[in-house]
Design a protein around this motif. Sequence first.
Motif, PDB file in Angstrom:
ATOM      1  N   THR A   1      48.929  47.675  39.918  1.00 21.47           N
ATOM      2  CA  THR A   1      49.999  47.031  40.659  1.00 21.47           C
ATOM      3  C   THR A   1      51.058  46.543  39.688  1.00 21.47           C
ATOM      4  O   THR A   1      50.817  46.416  38.490  1.00 21.47           O
ATOM      5  CB  THR A   1      49.471  45.826  41.439  1.00 21.47           C
ATOM      6  OG1 THR A   1      48.924  44.904  40.500  1.00 21.47           O
ATOM      7  CG2 THR A   1      48.420  46.238  42.419  1.00 21.47           C
TER       8      THR A   1
ATOM      9  N   GLU B   1      50.089  43.383  37.955  1.00 25.87           N
ATOM     10  CA  GLU B   1      49.090  43.618  36.925  1.00 25.87           C
ATOM     11  C   GLU B   1      49.742  44.228  35.694  1.00 25.87           C
ATOM     12  O   GLU B   1      49.474  43.827  34.564  1.00 25.87           O
ATOM     13  CB  GLU B   1      48.062  44.588  37.498  1.00 25.87           C
ATOM     14  CG  GLU B   1      46.670  44.392  36.999  1.00 25.87           C
ATOM     15  CD  GLU B   1      45.717  45.254  37.802  1.00 25.87           C
ATOM     16  OE1 GLU B   1      45.496  44.936  38.973  1.00 25.87           O
ATOM     17  OE2 GLU B   1      45.221  46.245  37.262  1.00 25.87           O
TER      18      GLU B   1
ATOM     19  N   SER C   1      39.624  41.473  24.692  1.00 22.39           N
ATOM     20  CA  SER C   1      39.373  42.366  25.819  1.00 22.39           C
ATOM     21  C   SER C   1      38.833  41.585  27.012  1.00 22.39           C
ATOM     22  O   SER C   1      39.198  41.850  28.159  1.00 22.39           O
ATOM     23  CB  SER C   1      38.365  43.439  25.436  1.00 22.39           C
ATOM     24  OG  SER C   1      38.798  44.130  24.307  1.00 22.39           O
ATOM     25  N   VAL C   2      37.952  40.633  26.721  1.00 25.31           N
ATOM     26  CA  VAL C   2      37.425  39.801  27.800  1.00 25.31           C
ATOM     27  C   VAL C   2      38.576  39.071  28.485  1.00 25.31           C
ATOM     28  O   VAL C   2      38.692  39.067  29.715  1.00 25.31           O
ATOM     29  CB  VAL C   2      36.398  38.788  27.270  1.00 25.31           C
ATOM     30  CG1 VAL C   2      36.054  37.768  28.333  1.00 25.31           C
ATOM     31  CG2 VAL C   2      35.145  39.499  26.808  1.00 25.31           C
TER      32      VAL C   2
ATOM     33  N   SER D   1      40.548  41.371  30.565  1.00 20.75           N
ATOM     34  CA  SER D   1      39.903  41.835  31.799  1.00 20.75           C
ATOM     35  C   SER D   1      39.990  40.774  32.899  1.00 20.75           C
ATOM     36  O   SER D   1      39.830  41.089  34.073  1.00 20.75           O
ATOM     37  CB  SER D   1      38.455  42.236  31.542  1.00 20.75           C
ATOM     38  OG  SER D   1      37.716  41.140  31.100  1.00 20.75           O
ATOM     39  N   TYR D   2      40.268  39.550  32.505  1.00 23.00           N
ATOM     40  CA  TYR D   2      40.499  38.519  33.530  1.00 23.00           C
ATOM     41  C   TYR D   2      41.749  38.834  34.341  1.00 23.00           C
ATOM     42  O   TYR D   2      41.859  38.420  35.488  1.00 23.00           O
ATOM     43  CB  TYR D   2      40.670  37.142  32.883  1.00 23.00           C
ATOM     44  CG  TYR D   2      39.378  36.441  32.529  1.00 23.00           C
ATOM     45  CD1 TYR D   2      38.152  37.065  32.672  1.00 23.00           C
ATOM     46  CD2 TYR D   2      39.382  35.132  32.055  1.00 23.00           C
ATOM     47  CE1 TYR D   2      36.981  36.422  32.341  1.00 23.00           C
ATOM     48  CE2 TYR D   2      38.208  34.477  31.724  1.00 23.00           C
ATOM     49  CZ  TYR D   2      37.010  35.125  31.862  1.00 23.00           C
ATOM     50  OH  TYR D   2      35.852  34.482  31.535  1.00 23.00           O
TER      51      TYR D   2
ATOM     52  N   LYS E   1      42.786  41.737  35.427  1.00 24.77           N
ATOM     53  CA  LYS E   1      42.437  42.635  36.530  1.00 24.77           C
ATOM     54  C   LYS E   1      41.617  41.898  37.564  1.00 24.77           C
ATOM     55  O   LYS E   1      41.773  42.104  38.767  1.00 24.77           O
ATOM     56  CB  LYS E   1      41.650  43.836  36.002  1.00 24.77           C
ATOM     57  CG  LYS E   1      42.546  44.826  35.322  1.00 24.77           C
ATOM     58  CD  LYS E   1      41.860  46.160  35.132  1.00 24.77           C
ATOM     59  CE  LYS E   1      42.831  47.177  34.572  1.00 24.77           C
ATOM     60  NZ  LYS E   1      42.190  48.427  34.245  1.00 24.77           N
ATOM     61  N   LEU E   2      40.738  41.065  37.079  1.00 21.75           N
ATOM     62  CA  LEU E   2      39.901  40.293  37.988  1.00 21.75           C
ATOM     63  C   LEU E   2      40.769  39.404  38.868  1.00 21.75           C
ATOM     64  O   LEU E   2      40.612  39.346  40.086  1.00 21.75           O
ATOM     65  CB  LEU E   2      38.947  39.432  37.159  1.00 21.75           C
ATOM     66  CG  LEU E   2      37.784  38.811  37.888  1.00 21.75           C
ATOM     67  CD1 LEU E   2      36.918  39.891  38.491  1.00 21.75           C
ATOM     68  CD2 LEU E   2      36.966  37.955  36.944  1.00 21.75           C
TER      69      LEU E   2
ATOM     70  N   THR F   1      44.060  39.603  39.564  1.00 22.53           N
ATOM     71  CA  THR F   1      44.927  40.296  40.527  1.00 22.53           C
ATOM     72  C   THR F   1      44.077  40.947  41.616  1.00 22.53           C
ATOM     73  O   THR F   1      44.455  40.940  42.783  1.00 22.53           O
ATOM     74  CB  THR F   1      45.793  41.371  39.849  1.00 22.53           C
ATOM     75  OG1 THR F   1      44.957  42.164  39.013  1.00 22.53           O
ATOM     76  CG2 THR F   1      46.866  40.746  38.998  1.00 22.53           C
ATOM     77  N   GLY F   2      42.936  41.483  41.197  1.00 20.53           N
ATOM     78  CA  GLY F   2      42.042  42.082  42.187  1.00 20.53           C
ATOM     79  C   GLY F   2      41.623  41.075  43.232  1.00 20.53           C
ATOM     80  O   GLY F   2      41.602  41.362  44.428  1.00 20.53           O
ATOM     81  N   LEU F   3      41.316  39.890  42.784  1.00 14.69           N
ATOM     82  CA  LEU F   3      40.894  38.843  43.712  1.00 14.69           C
ATOM     83  C   LEU F   3      42.021  38.443  44.644  1.00 14.69           C
ATOM     84  O   LEU F   3      41.821  38.294  45.845  1.00 14.69           O
ATOM     85  CB  LEU F   3      40.417  37.619  42.929  1.00 14.69           C
ATOM     86  CG  LEU F   3      38.974  37.660  42.445  1.00 14.69           C
ATOM     87  CD1 LEU F   3      38.675  36.460  41.582  1.00 14.69           C
ATOM     88  CD2 LEU F   3      38.025  37.686  43.624  1.00 14.69           C
TER      89      LEU F   3
ATOM     90  N   GLN G   1      44.508  40.114  45.614  1.00  9.87           N
ATOM     91  CA  GLN G   1      44.746  41.165  46.607  1.00  9.87           C
ATOM     92  C   GLN G   1      43.683  41.138  47.693  1.00  9.87           C
ATOM     93  O   GLN G   1      43.971  41.315  48.874  1.00  9.87           O
ATOM     94  CB  GLN G   1      44.743  42.534  45.935  1.00  9.87           C
ATOM     95  CG  GLN G   1      46.061  42.845  45.272  1.00  9.87           C
ATOM     96  CD  GLN G   1      45.966  44.048  44.385  1.00  9.87           C
ATOM     97  OE1 GLN G   1      44.883  44.530  44.082  1.00  9.87           O
ATOM     98  NE2 GLN G   1      47.096  44.540  43.956  1.00  9.87           N
ATOM     99  N   LEU G   2      42.477  40.913  47.250  1.00  8.18           N
ATOM    100  CA  LEU G   2      41.387  40.801  48.218  1.00  8.18           C
ATOM    101  C   LEU G   2      41.679  39.660  49.186  1.00  8.18           C
ATOM    102  O   LEU G   2      41.446  39.763  50.384  1.00  8.18           O
ATOM    103  CB  LEU G   2      40.073  40.542  47.489  1.00  8.18           C
ATOM    104  CG  LEU G   2      38.832  40.503  48.370  1.00  8.18           C
ATOM    105  CD1 LEU G   2      38.511  41.878  48.904  1.00  8.18           C
ATOM    106  CD2 LEU G   2      37.653  39.947  47.603  1.00  8.18           C
TER     107      LEU G   2
ATOM    108  N   PHE H   1      41.442  32.078  37.161  1.00  7.06           N
ATOM    109  CA  PHE H   1      41.164  33.154  36.215  1.00  7.06           C
ATOM    110  C   PHE H   1      42.400  33.465  35.374  1.00  7.06           C
ATOM    111  O   PHE H   1      42.301  33.752  34.185  1.00  7.06           O
ATOM    112  CB  PHE H   1      40.706  34.414  36.948  1.00  7.06           C
ATOM    113  CG  PHE H   1      39.243  34.414  37.244  1.00  7.06           C
ATOM    114  CD1 PHE H   1      38.325  34.254  36.226  1.00  7.06           C
ATOM    115  CD2 PHE H   1      38.771  34.544  38.533  1.00  7.06           C
ATOM    116  CE1 PHE H   1      36.965  34.235  36.486  1.00  7.06           C
ATOM    117  CE2 PHE H   1      37.424  34.523  38.812  1.00  7.06           C
ATOM    118  CZ  PHE H   1      36.519  34.368  37.784  1.00  7.06           C
TER     119      PHE H   1
END
Lengths: 410, 692
Positions: free
Chosen positions: A122, A125, A245-246, A249-250, A252-253, A255-257, A259-260, A279
């Motif tokens: 997105t 993101e 990297s950790v 990766s937050y 994506k977590l 933005t994913g959340l 969107q959910l 996050f």
Amino acid sequence: MLEIARLDGMEEVLHSETNGTKSGRSDTVDLNDNSLQVDISDALSEREKVKFTVHTKTTLADYAKPEFSVVRQHEEFIWLHDRFEENEDYAGYIIPPPPPRPDFDASREKLQKLGEGEGSMTKEEFNKMKQELEAEYLATFKKTVAMHEVFLTRLAQHSVFRTDHNFKVFLEYEQDLSVRTKNKKEKVEGLFKSFNKSTDELLLAATQKDVDDYFEKEKGFLLEYHTAIKDTTTKADKMTQAHKSVADSYIKLSTGLSQLGTIEGPRLEKFINKVADTFEKARKVEGRVSSDEDLKLSDTLRYYVRDGSAAKDLLYRRLRCLANYEQANKNLDRARAKNKDVHAAELAQQNACEKFELITNKAKEELVDFKGRRVAAFRKNLIELAELELKHAKAQAQLLKNCLQALQEE
Amino acid sequence: MADSREPPPLFNDDDDSHKDDDNDDLFTSAVQSPVSELTTPEEPRRQEGLGDPLTSPSPAASPTPDPPSDSHAGNPTDLFESVGEPPVGGLSSVSLESPTGGEGTQQELPSDPDTTLVDAPCVESANMSSFDAPVEDAGTTGVTGSDDVVGTAESVDQSSPPANSTSDSVPATSEVLIESSVATQELADTDLSLHDSPTFLGDGDTTEICLDDNAKEVSLDDEVDDSALFNATSAPKLQLSQDVPEPPVPASSILPPMGAPLTPPVAPITPTVTPNLTPNVTPAAPAPVTPLPAVRQSPEELEAESGDEFIEIQVSDPQKIGEGMSSYMAYKVTTKTNITYFRKKNWSVTRRFSDFLGLHGKLVEKHLHSGRIIPPAPEKSAIGTTKIKLGSDKTAESGSQDFIEKRRASLERYMNRTGAHPTLRADPDFREFIELDAELPRATQTSALSSAGVLRLFNRVGETVNKMTFKMDESDQWFEEKTQQIESLDAQLRKLHLAMEGLVAYRRELAVSTASFAKSAAILSSVEEHSALSRALHQLAESTERTHTIHHAQADADFYYLSEITKDYIQLIGAVKDVFHERVKTFQTWQHAQSMLAKKREAKAKAELAGRMDKVQQAQEEVAEWEVKVERSQEEFDRISRAIKKEVDRFDVVRVKDFKDMLVKYLEALMTSQQQIIKVWETFMPEAKAIA
């Protein structure tokens, strides 16, 4: 070329950023002698090159003006380092290690990858990832500047090095030093030389028996230390990268959340958005943990890899002197036996002896100095590391606590 | 499935298909009349306790007071349950169509509101009395549960307060009769349930608890309605007179506390019929009519009610049994519950992995067609399993340990998800699975390589093709929106799951790299010649070693609290899609029936035009047949639609709660990690400062 354009756009930012952090950095340099103060007041990233503005403030009479600035590039720093290394007069000193080449390839590569993957994420993101990369680029840039500055400040602090003519030229000469990068022939020569040097070093290490236990011990230590610290540095780098990297990766977590949350609608949206927001904040903290670990831990280690290496070079030079001295002794003995050219041999032997003694004394001082410097640097950086780790962990714990509280109130 | 249903006319289908509807209806109507209120509290229970199987046997069980007849009644049920007739348990009722036919009942429906004369108490009394006569009727005719009847019963309930048992209007009386018959049927049911419970339990020692529960659960179920219907039509007035004197029992039987004392007439029966049942059942006081306070039974309350019941299933102690390729993993399944139809509050059994899959298969077979969302079982992993099988159990590498733990955790989640579903947890197969303290018959169909597996694969391919090719015009906006929401939810969850997997991988990497840094730092500290610095570096090594452990634990939390749950939901959404697809299939059947009907009508018209009377006759029959089929499939479609709505609503509620729980739990884990990290660095700080 897309990414290049982006990086160029960043120049402005970098421009001001380095100015902002400059004072903080020079504070950390403990100047017991203020007669020559050098810092990098500004830096500009231009395509492949980085231009450093070297700013000098001095009370030394040799300099025409008390305060001046010149623009230098990385190659000129290397040139300066090489002049010091070549100079026989400085054989007894640990030559401050040269700053590493500015390397933005990793950032560029990542940026390119991000550009390729643009379609799959997105906008939000993507922007966050881009921002993250830009921040990373900025951090690398700042680190590069800092390392170049450290090189200069160490020279300026050193009682002998700071009077060096080449150094003065480097600081004062307003024009381009027209240092060209080594051409092919020189490169090959250099390679050959360093190959010779390392075989010689190995040979000496194997054959030359040191008369001085102290140096014998130091040599052993430095060899071992160098291997160990090099390994630790690699591991530390890996660790900080994984941490980064950790943190990433937050994104994506988060933005994913969120969107959910949009899909789930009112039942969950508010709740999830709070979490996503947390996050997002936690990512920033984690990212800072990573960059601070890098700055305080990895960079300290990295610097002492190079400084240790410089110290090793010093020991090699001394050992070379010792070998020369012993050779001169042998030559003298032979000359005396043959009773031929005794004077010349005597002179040579005396020379070698003097040289060796000088280098031995100097080296002893330098090694003590090296140790003191190392311990002080580690102390300072480890304390700072612990402080920052604590700060970030506390911030994050608080952040999570607040979030949990907010969620409970839902 | 659809085919199997076709032969029996209307009723059979209905009885099984309308169960859910009844529930729904009851929910809504519950508010209005006292009678229905009485019934409502049992609602959830009924769903739980009364699996489909119960419905079918009921007609057979003549609820007469005579012990023998009862015992007869009991046996069939036992058979049913033990056999575990899968989806068709309800359908088995087929044989028992009532002579009256569905139409009769339906006709009654409209008339009910007018009559309105039934009063709750009197109805109850009617029940009591009806006990003798109507029951027999029910028994003899053997009417199965046609749900239409329920509708009538409800309408009666709703009808009105001014209760006059001696109402002149015939319809009214018939209704009363219905009620009464309902009650009797209840009694019958309770009997049945009595029988059932022992079979469930497997062994003789049944506790009263089970009895009560079953009794409670049963009461107003579908079959009841059928019999009611039957009575209404066949045995009209007789009972009315009898009803009056009798004490109104059903109320007592319904009330949870009074559940134990079943209605007096029943009580005597039980001891004789099922000696193993506790005698506690018998002391049934003719409880006074306690008109239950009109409690509004909104869905939330129902939920809350079921919230009091808990069932917690633990899957633990994975154990490798046997050697080589024939070995398998067995798990201890421990159940803690306060649900009363379970024998104990806390017990455990041993089950192997394929048993779990077998259970899932059975549940799907039985419940999918009625629109229930069946929590999917963990996937079979041939590689992981083979690794474990071949690896000797003592030197099990960490990889297979992880695999086992992962599977154990997902089995546990699977069991609890299934157990949380009020209907599924009451399913005899589920109960047998968690209760039966013996090995279950080997589930042969679960193996991916078995012929059944191949067959399944083909079926699945067929289904997918069907899914892809058949596009249903959605007339129901709710479904249109839900389908879309589920689709986007699916996509989003997959995306989120990917992100979580990334996080897990990175965090694992971080843990590993931190550990290797710690090792390297330890070496550096041993090399370092400055003693204080060496000590500090050593401390740094120890601190990072500890952060490694923290990161590692956090990675596990990332995995088990976030990633796995999200993955479960991806699979659950698959189950939701299955249910939707099931509805589409029913829709197809309906459409097919409609087009067939149209064809037959056309044929009839042609025959009429041609003036061939013999053909007209035949065509007329066919038209009638297909009319019935259309009606039935439409009803089936409506039923599944309603059932799905309810299921999806439940799924939504549970999902939102699960997600909230998951996130809170995860954030807590994160916070704990950070607090541990704070401690680590706090201990390190003085060491760094001690460098001199």
